[in-house]
Scaffold this motif. Structure first.
Motif, PDB file in Angstrom:
ATOM      1  N   PRO A 582     -54.517 -14.029  27.897  1.00 16.57           N
ATOM      2  CA  PRO A 582     -53.690 -13.703  29.060  1.00 16.57           C
ATOM      3  C   PRO A 582     -54.423 -13.819  30.391  1.00 16.57           C
ATOM      4  CG  PRO A 582     -53.193 -12.195  27.283  1.00 16.57           C
ATOM      5  CD  PRO A 582     -54.348 -13.033  26.814  1.00 16.57           C
ATOM      6  N   TYR A 586     -53.594 -15.340  34.410  1.00 12.82           N
ATOM      7  CA  TYR A 586     -53.771 -14.555  35.628  1.00 12.82           C
ATOM      8  C   TYR A 586     -54.704 -15.276  36.598  1.00 12.82           C
ATOM      9  CZ  TYR A 586     -55.280 -10.754  38.709  1.00 12.82           C
ATOM     10  OH  TYR A 586     -55.581  -9.991  39.808  1.00 12.82           O
ATOM     11  N   TYR A 598     -46.246 -14.509  33.900  1.00 14.24           N
ATOM     12  CA  TYR A 598     -46.787 -14.411  32.547  1.00 14.24           C
ATOM     13  C   TYR A 598     -47.016 -12.940  32.230  1.00 14.24           C
ATOM     14  CZ  TYR A 598     -49.470 -15.655  28.378  1.00 14.24           C
ATOM     15  OH  TYR A 598     -49.896 -15.809  27.075  1.00 14.24           O
ATOM     16  N   GLN A 600     -48.593  -9.770  29.672  1.00 14.10           N
ATOM     17  CA  GLN A 600     -49.401  -9.238  28.581  1.00 14.10           C
ATOM     18  C   GLN A 600     -48.999  -7.790  28.360  1.00 14.10           C
ATOM     19  OE1 GLN A 600     -53.673  -8.955  29.000  1.00 14.10           O
ATOM     20  NE2 GLN A 600     -53.544  -7.062  30.154  1.00 14.10           N
ATOM     21  N   HIS A 622     -50.195 -11.281  24.488  1.00 16.32           N
ATOM     22  CA  HIS A 622     -48.903 -11.868  24.852  1.00 16.32           C
ATOM     23  C   HIS A 622     -47.998 -11.755  23.622  1.00 16.32           C
ATOM     24  CE1 HIS A 622     -46.188 -14.357  27.161  1.00 16.32           C
ATOM     25  NE2 HIS A 622     -46.096 -15.237  26.168  1.00 16.32           N
TER      26      HIS A 622
END
Length: 808
Positions: A582, A586, A598, A600, A622
Motif C-alpha cells: 500500500p 501512497y 487507494y 489500506q 489492501h
C-alpha cells in the motif's frame, strides 16, 4: 555558486555477434559443472564426488538450507566437510562457503590466430580462475567485472576452465554466492579494440545538432606495424545512417594508442525519461581492406546540469529525483541476474513513480544498466560501502588499499557510456567521515581517480548522520563534502541534530548541492515537502524501493519479525516478488500529486502491530477480509491528493473527510461485503477504489507474465498464482500448499512467496510452497529448446486451469 554542466552522448555496450569477419562474442553461460568443497583444486578435480550440471547465472547459497543462529552474531563459523559458513542476520541466515565451477570447450580451428578472452560480469566472491591448469588470476570484489586473456594457454581439443569462489559472509546484506552474472568469450584479431576500449562524449548538444567525440583505444599485439582505418557510424532506430567519420591510424607493433574522432548528428533525438531515444554507434576497424574488428553499441545523447540555483536539469528541463535505493539481488532467485529479472525491477519502480535509482552499495549488472538506458531510468552508480575502516569485522576494508583503484577503474570503464548514469558515488556511510585526519584525504583520492576516467558526471558520496561511535558521533566536516561535487545526506531528520540540515547547511555552505540519499518511510511526506521546495536539494531516495534478503527486520511490522525465522528486511515499497505494498501507492500519490485513490485497512490493535519499526510504514493490507468478529472497528486509510474522500460500506456512507498529508482515515465496523472510497475534486467525483470480501476459496488462478519466450537458457518467465474467492477477489486467509508440475523445455528456477518467515521445509528450487496472503510466485528457466511449456498445479480444494507458454 556551484554549477555543473555536462553534455554527453552515451553508449551502452551491445556487441554484434559474428559480424562479418570481425569481433565474435560468445555467451558462455551454458554447460558448467559445480560442486562445493573446502579441498584444494587438485583434490577437487580428482575426487570421485559427482559434479552437478548447472547453467550460469548461478547462486549456490539459494540451494542451501537455512540455519537458525545459535546466537545473534555477525560472524559466521565453519561447519561440515563442505566448509560452509553459517549466515547471520545480515546475510538472511543462508550459508555459503567455497564453490567450484568447471567447463570444457573445444574452440574452432579458425580461432588459432585470434585473441580469446573471457569476461565475467560478476562473481561473488574472492574468485580464482585457471585455464588448462594455468593460473589466470584472483579477483576479490564480488560486484565489479573482470576478464582474462586465454590466448597463451589454449590448446587443440578440449580446454578446461576452472573457477573457485569463496564467500565468507562479510556483507551487511545478502550478496549471493558464485558466478551469478553473465560470462562471455570474446574473440578478436590480434589488432583490436580492447574490452571497454571506447569512450564517447558530446561537448555540444542542442535541438539542432550534437557533436559526438569518440576516443577509441587500439591495441596491436602483432609482430609488425599495422595501419588501420576506423569508420564510425551513427544509425538511428529506423536503421538509417545519420553520421559517419573515417580515421586512418598507424599502430606500432606491441603498442596501444588512443584514436580521437568527432562527428555531428543533426536534429538529434535526445535521451530522456519520457522518451529514452537510443541510436546505434558502430565502429569498424579495417586493415588491408579487410574487416578485423567491429564494435556496436547503443548511443544516448542528453545533457546534464546541476546547480544550487536551478537544481537538476535533464536536457534543460527541471527534474526532481524521485528515487529509490535498491540492492542488486532478484528476490526468490537470490543474486542471479537475468534480463527479465532486472527488467521487472525497473518497470515496477517506474510504475510506482520512480525516475531514479541509487545502486546500494555496489555496481549493478551490465544487464541492469542496459535496461535503465532502454526504459529511461536515472542511476547513481556506487562503488564502496567500506574504505579502510570496517563495518562488518572484515569486509571490503581488509582489501581496500590493494583493490580500490582496480575496482573503481573497472566500474568506470565498464559503465561510463550509459546515458542512465548521472553520478558516481565513491562511498556509503563511510566510517572515515567522522575522522577529519582520514576521511577527506581518501575521498579526494577516490574522486580524483574518477575524474581521470570520466569528466562528464559529478562525483558524490552518501554520509551517515553521525549518530553512533562508528562515525565518531559527529556529522562530517566541510572538507569531506568538498572532496566531491554533490553531497548525499542519509536521513536528514537525524543529521539535522548533528548540524547536518539542508536549510541550515545551505546558509553556511551556499555552494553545496545536496540530495537526500536515503530516507525513512514514516518521514516521507515531510521530507518530500521540504525537498520539493528547495532547488539546491536535488531529490529523495527512499530506503528501500524493493525488499531484499538479509539485514533482517530493519523495517518490521511486528517486533518478533526482527530475528529468525524472518529472513529479509521488510522495508521495501515492493515485496521480494515485486508485489506493490500500500505504501507504494501512497508514495506515488505524494510524488505526483494525482487524484488517484487507494485504500489500506490497518492491522487490528492488540495483535502485535502496534509498535512497528521506525523504518516501517503503518502496517496495513489492501483487503476487506479479516479473521475478526463482525462489528470489530477497523481503521481504513484512504490515500489521495483529492479535496475530499467519502467512504462507503455496503452502499452506506460512513462519512466524508479532507485528506491530511494525502491520507483520510476512517473508523469502520468490519462487516462482510464491499468497502468503497470515492474521491472528489472541485466538488466532482474524481476516482474510486473498492475492496470486497472474497468469500469461500474456489480456484487457484495461474498467470504467466509472458505467453512466449526465447528458447534460450538465459530466459526466465515469471508465473504468479493466487487463491481467488467466489466474489472474484484474492483470499488472503486461505493459504495452502501448492505443488507444481512442469512439462516441456523449462525447469523451476525458483518458487516461493513474500512471506518474511523463512520457508522452512520448502526449497527455493523445489516444486511446492505454501501461499502467503493468498499468493505466490514461480520462476521458470528455459532449457534452450523450443516447444510448449505446460504449467499445472494442485492445491487442496481448489480448481486449477493449466497454463501454456511457448518457447521459440
Amino acid at each position: 555558486m556551484k554549477t555543473i554542466i555536462l553534455i554527453i552522448a552515451f553508449v551502452c555496450s551491445v556487441v554484434l555477434h559474428g559480424y562479418a569477419q570481425g569481433r565474435i562474442e560468445i555467451p558462455y553461460n551454458s554447460g558448467w559443472e559445480f560442486k562445493m568443497s573446502k579441498e584444494s583444486k587438485e583434490v577437487v578435480l580428482s575426487e570421485k564426488k559427482a559434479w552437478t550440471k548447472i547453467n550460469i547465472p548461478h547462486d549456490y547459497s539459494m540451494e542451501l538450507d537455512f540455519y537458525a543462529p545459535v546466537e545473534e552474531s555477525e560472524h559466521p563459523e565453519n561447519i561440515g566437510d563442505l566448509g560452509l559458513m553459517l549466515g547471520s542476520r545480515s546475510t538472511a541466515y543462508l550459508p555459503s562457503g567455497i564453490g567450484w565451477y568447471k567447463k570444457s570447450i573445444e574452440l574452432p580451428d579458425d580461432y588459432k590466430n585470434k585473441k580469446v578472452q573471457i569476461l565475467f560480469d560478476g562473481v561473488y566472491r574472492m574468485s580464482d580462475v585457471w585455464i588448462n591448469n594455468k593460473y589466470l588470476g584472483h579477483h576479490n570484489n564480488g560486484y565489479t567485472a573482470f576478464y582474462y586473456d586465454l590466448t597463451p594457454y589454449l590448446k587443440e581439443g578440449d580446454n578446461t576452465i576452472v573457477v573457485k569462489t569463496k564467500n565468507e559472509l562479510k556483507s551487511r546484506w545478502y550478496s549471493g554466492s558464485g558466478i551469478y552474472r553473465d560470462v562471455k568469450l570474446l574473440v578478436t584479431d590480434k589488432t583490436h579494440i580492447p574490452i571497454w576500449g571506447r569512450y564517447v562524449t558530446t561537448p555540444q548538444v542542442s535541438q539542432e545538432q550534437a557533436e559526438v567525440l569518440i576516443e577509441t583505444t587500439l591495441k596491436n599485439e602483432k609482430f609488425s606495424d599495422v595501419e588501420v582505418t576506423l569508420i564510425h557510424r551513427v544509425v538511428d532506430s529506423n536503421g538509417k545512417e545519420v553520421a559517419q567519420v573515417k580515421v586512418v591510424q598507424e599502430i606500432k607493433k606491441g603498442r596501444e594508442i588512443t584514436s580521437e574522432s568527432s562527428l555531428t548528428v543533426s536534429d538529434p533525438k535526445l535521451w530522456s525519461l519520457e522518451s529514452p531515444n537510443l541510436y546505434e554507434l558502430v565502429t569498424d576497424v579495417f586493415s588491408d581492406g579487410k574487416l578485423i574488428d567491429n564494435f556496436s553499441s547503443q548511443l544516448g545523447i542528453r545533457s546534464l546540469e546541476f546547480s544550487v540555483e536551478k537544481g537538476f536539469l535533464l536536457n534543460g528541463k527541471f527534474t526532481k529525483l524521485k528515487g529509490a535505493c535498491i540492492h542488486h539481488a532478484n528476490g526468490l532467485l537470490g543474486s542471479e541476474s537475468y534480463v527479465r529479472s532486472e527488467e521487472r525491477k525497473i518497470l515496477a519502480l517506474k510504475e510506482m513513480g520512480c525516475n531514479a535509482i541509487r545502486c546500494a552499495h555496489n555496481p549493478p549488472s551490465k544487464t541492469f544498466l542496459d535496461l535503465c538506458d532502454k526504459y529511461g531510468m536515472l542511476i547513481i552508480n556506487e562503488a564502496f560501502d567500506e574504505w579502510k575502516r570496517t563495518k562488518t569485522g572484515g569486509g571490503y576494508s581488509v582489501y581496500f588499499e590493494e583493490w580500490w583503484e582496480k575496482d573503481l577503474t573497472a566500474m568506470l570503464l565498464r559503465d561510463r557510456n550509459h546515458p542512465s548514469i548521472i553520478m558516481w558515488s565513491i562511498g556509503n556511510e563511510i566510517p572515515e567521515q567522522g575522522y577529519p585526519e582520514e576521511g577527506p584525504e581518501i575521498a579526494r583520492m577516490l574522486a580524483a581517480h574518477v575524474k581521470t576516467l570520466d569528466v562528464t558526471r559529478p562525483t558524490t558520496l552518501a554520509v551517515q548522520p553521525g549518530t553512533t561511535e562508528m562515525w565518531a558521533n559527529r556529522f562530517p566536516p566541510e572538507a569531506f563534502f568538498d572532496a566531491v561535487d554533490i553531497s548525499g545526506y542519509n536521513y536528514e531528520e537525524f543529521s539535522i541534530k548533528k548540524g547536518g540540515g539542508f536549510v541550515e547547511n545551505h546558509v553556511e555552505f551556499p555552494d553545496r548541492i545536496m540530495y537526500h540519499s536515503e530516507s525513512r518511510v514514516p518521514k516521507f511526506y515531510d521530507n518530500w515537502q521540504k525537498i520539493n521546495s528547495l532547488n539546491y536539494v536535488l531529490g529523495d531516495f527512499i530506503w528501500t524501493g524493493i525488499d531484499y534478503l538479509g539485514e533482517v527486520g530493519c523495517g518490521y511490522d511486528r517486533k518478533d519479525q526482527s530475528k529468525f525465522p524472518t529472513y529479509f528486511a521488510m522495508c521495501g515499497d515492493l515485496d521480494i516478488c515485486l508485489n506493490r505494498k500500500p505504501r507504494s501507492f501512497y508514495r506515488n500519490i505524494v510524488w505526483s500529486n494525482v487524484d488517484d485513490v487507494y485504500m489500506q485497512v490497518r492491522q487490528p490493535k492488540g495483535t502485535g502491530y502496534d509498535t512497528p519499526h521506525k523504518w516501517a510504514f503503518t502496517p496495513g493490507l489492501h483487503s476487506w477480509e479479516w479473521n475478526l468478529p463482525e462489528g470489530k472497528m477497523m481503521t481504513v486509510d484512504v490515500f489521495s491528493a483529492a479535496d475530499e474522500i467519502e467512504l462507503f460500506l455496503n452502499g452506506k456512507s460512513i462519512g466524508k473527510k479532507k485528506p491530511l498529508e494525502k491520507i483520510a482515515s476512517f473508523e469502520a465496523p468490519y462487516l462482510a461485503g464491499e468497502l468503497k472510497a470515492v474521491s472528489y475534486k472541485n466538488g466532482k467525483k474524481s476516482g474510486e477504489n473498492f475492496l470486497k470480501t472474497p468469500g469461500a476459496s474456489k480456484v487457484l488462478v495461474i498467470k504467466a507474465e509472458r505467453e512466449k519466450i526465447k528458447a534460450d537458457i538465459s530466459e526466465v518467465i515469471y508465473v504468479n498464482f493466487e487463491i481467488i474467492g467466489e466474489n472474484g477477489t484474492r483470499n488472503i486467509l486461505s493459504d495452502r500448499e501448492v505443488t507444481f508440475q512442469i512439462d516441456g523445455p523449462a525447469t523451476i528456477a525458483a518458487i516461493g512467496t513474500a512471506d518474511p518467515s523463512a520457508p522452512i521445509g520448502y526449497r527455493f528450487h523445489g516444486t511446492k510452497c505454501k501461499t502467503f496472503q493468498g499468493r505466490g510466485q514461480l520462476v521458470l528457466r528455459s532449457n534452450g529448446k523450443a516447444g510448449v511449456i505446460k504449467i499445472n498445479a494442485k492445491a487442496k480444494g481448489l480448481k486449477i486451469k493449466p497454463v501454456r507458454v511457448i518457447a521459440e
